[in-house]
Design a protein around this motif. Structure first.
Motif, PDB file in Angstrom:
ATOM      1  N   GLU A 137       0.830  -1.204   0.000  1.00  0.00           N
ATOM      2  CA  GLU A 137       0.000   0.000   0.000  1.00  0.00           C
ATOM      3  C   GLU A 137       0.863   1.253   0.000  1.00  0.00           C
ATOM      4  OE1 GLU A 137      -3.229   0.215  -0.457  1.00  0.00           O
ATOM      5  OE2 GLU A 137      -3.221  -1.957  -0.677  1.00  0.00           O
ATOM      6  N   ARG A 138       1.980   1.200   0.693  1.00  0.00           N
ATOM      7  CA  ARG A 138       2.872   2.354   0.733  1.00  0.00           C
ATOM      8  C   ARG A 138       3.392   2.684  -0.654  1.00  0.00           C
ATOM      9  NH1 ARG A 138       8.457   2.928   4.368  1.00  0.00           N
ATOM     10  NH2 ARG A 138       8.962   5.060   3.691  1.00  0.00           N
ATOM     11  N   GLY A 139       3.782   1.656  -1.404  1.00  0.00           N
ATOM     12  CA  GLY A 139       4.284   1.886  -2.756  1.00  0.00           C
ATOM     13  C   GLY A 139       3.195   2.365  -3.693  1.00  0.00           C
ATOM     14  N   LYS A 140       1.996   1.810  -3.539  1.00  0.00           N
ATOM     15  CA  LYS A 140       0.899   2.177  -4.443  1.00  0.00           C
ATOM     16  C   LYS A 140       0.438   3.614  -4.240  1.00  0.00           C
ATOM     17  CE  LYS A 140      -1.701  -1.494  -3.522  1.00  0.00           C
ATOM     18  NZ  LYS A 140      -2.835  -2.447  -3.637  1.00  0.00           N
ATOM     19  N   THR A 141       0.528   4.115  -3.013  1.00  0.00           N
ATOM     20  CA  THR A 141       0.063   5.481  -2.764  1.00  0.00           C
ATOM     21  C   THR A 141       0.994   6.538  -3.342  1.00  0.00           C
ATOM     22  OG1 THR A 141       1.150   5.459  -0.587  1.00  0.00           O
ATOM     23  CG2 THR A 141      -1.186   4.852  -0.668  1.00  0.00           C
ATOM     24  N   LYS A 142       2.156   6.125  -3.817  1.00  0.00           N
ATOM     25  CA  LYS A 142       3.093   7.072  -4.430  1.00  0.00           C
ATOM     26  C   LYS A 142       2.689   7.433  -5.858  1.00  0.00           C
ATOM     27  CE  LYS A 142       7.050   5.637  -1.613  1.00  0.00           C
ATOM     28  NZ  LYS A 142       8.423   5.059  -1.622  1.00  0.00           N
ATOM     29  N   LEU A 143       1.733   6.705  -6.394  1.00  0.00           N
ATOM     30  CA  LEU A 143       1.201   6.996  -7.728  1.00  0.00           C
ATOM     31  C   LEU A 143      -0.214   7.533  -7.578  1.00  0.00           C
ATOM     32  CD1 LEU A 143       2.477   3.854  -9.694  1.00  0.00           C
ATOM     33  CD2 LEU A 143       3.545   6.116  -9.509  1.00  0.00           C
ATOM     34  N   TRP A 144      -0.680   8.211  -8.576  1.00  0.00           N
ATOM     35  CA  TRP A 144      -1.984   8.862  -8.493  1.00  0.00           C
ATOM     36  C   TRP A 144      -2.795   8.587  -9.759  1.00  0.00           C
ATOM     37  CZ3 TRP A 144       2.706  10.822  -9.612  1.00  0.00           C
ATOM     38  CH2 TRP A 144       2.854  11.499 -10.828  1.00  0.00           C
ATOM     39  N   THR A 145      -4.094   8.771  -9.652  1.00  0.00           N
ATOM     40  CA  THR A 145      -4.974   8.601 -10.801  1.00  0.00           C
ATOM     41  C   THR A 145      -5.322   9.973 -11.368  1.00  0.00           C
ATOM     42  OG1 THR A 145      -5.943   6.694  -9.695  1.00  0.00           O
ATOM     43  CG2 THR A 145      -7.088   7.518 -11.649  1.00  0.00           C
ATOM     44  N   PRO A 146      -4.960  10.248 -12.617  1.00  0.00           N
ATOM     45  CA  PRO A 146      -5.257  11.554 -13.208  1.00  0.00           C
ATOM     46  C   PRO A 146      -6.760  11.790 -13.334  1.00  0.00           C
ATOM     47  CG  PRO A 146      -3.621  10.363 -14.505  1.00  0.00           C
ATOM     48  CD  PRO A 146      -4.205   9.390 -13.539  1.00  0.00           C
ATOM     49  N   THR A 147      -7.159  13.036 -13.329  1.00  0.00           N
ATOM     50  CA  THR A 147      -8.559  13.387 -13.548  1.00  0.00           C
ATOM     51  C   THR A 147      -9.018  12.840 -14.895  1.00  0.00           C
ATOM     52  OG1 THR A 147      -8.322  15.411 -12.265  1.00  0.00           O
ATOM     53  CG2 THR A 147     -10.204  15.285 -13.785  1.00  0.00           C
TER      54      THR A 147
END
Length: 207
Positions: A137-147
């Motif tokens: 989860e820590r690694g995944k939260t470093k990426l984001w979903t664009p609008t």
């Protein structure tokens, strides 16, 4: 239903009625079933099997409820519901999503790996962000979903690995394209089968 008994067709495509909930919704959010010659209920993930389609919302709990008589009532005939039907639907749907991502990869629309995905996100080149359900989860939260993009975390690292021709993958992304739109549609169904709650959003994660 539209006038004259014709099925309504809106921007989302043709609509069908779920035999369990009674809700009329876009066919893209439903799982199609048919009754085989032997009277057995058969999932039709690709929507190509002959026979009258019986549609059920892509949700494990709803499919389980359909086993309690709704299939027989909708078919107006005795039917046999195989054991583990919901699990089989989930397995086939996961395979469908994996195959579509693999096709997108071969078409040059899909990438994998944290740095590659991060770069694509920074350059606004992501239509779909894919992250393994069993990833950090820590690694995944470093990426984001664009609008305007979509996020899916309903595949495991091994399943994403199959799609990308690797042993395992945690981070993947798809660029805009027809195949990516099909992944969005089919992954939404899979998420309904694997997650009890959570709807699709245009931006932000919805784990």
């Amino acid at each position: 239903m539209g006038r004259g008994g014709m099925k309504a067709e809106r921007a989302e495509g043709p609509e069908r009625k779920c035999i369990v909930t009674g809700d009329v919704q876009p066919k893209s959010g439903l799982i199609r079933f048919v009754i085989g010659p032997d009277g057995q209920v058969v999932p039709d993930i690709l929507g190509k099997l002959p026979g009258r389609g019986l549609y059920v919302t892509s949700d494990r709990e709803v499919i389980e409820k359909a086993k309690r008589g709704q299939f027989a009532r909708a078919a107006k005939a005795p039917v046999t519901v195989p054991d583990g039907l919901a699990s089989e639907v989930e397995r086939q749907q996961a395979r469908r999503v994996i195959d579509l991502i693999a096709l997108a990869r071969k078409a040059g629309l899909a990438i994998a790996g944290f740095e590659k995905v991060k770069s694509a996100l920074a350059n606004d080149q992501v239509r779909v962000l894919l992250q393994a359900s069993d990833g950090s989860e820590r690694g995944k939260t470093k990426l984001w979903t664009p609008t305007g993009a979509r996020y899916y975390g309903c595949l495991t690292s091994n399943e994403l690995g199959l799609a990308f021709g690797r042993q395992s993958v945690i981070h993947g992304a798809l660029a805009a394209g027809g195949l990516s739109d099909r992944v969005v549609e089919e992954a939404a169904k899979l998420r309904g089968l694997r997650e009890s709650n959570g709807g699709d959003t245009a931006s932000g994660k919805d784990m």
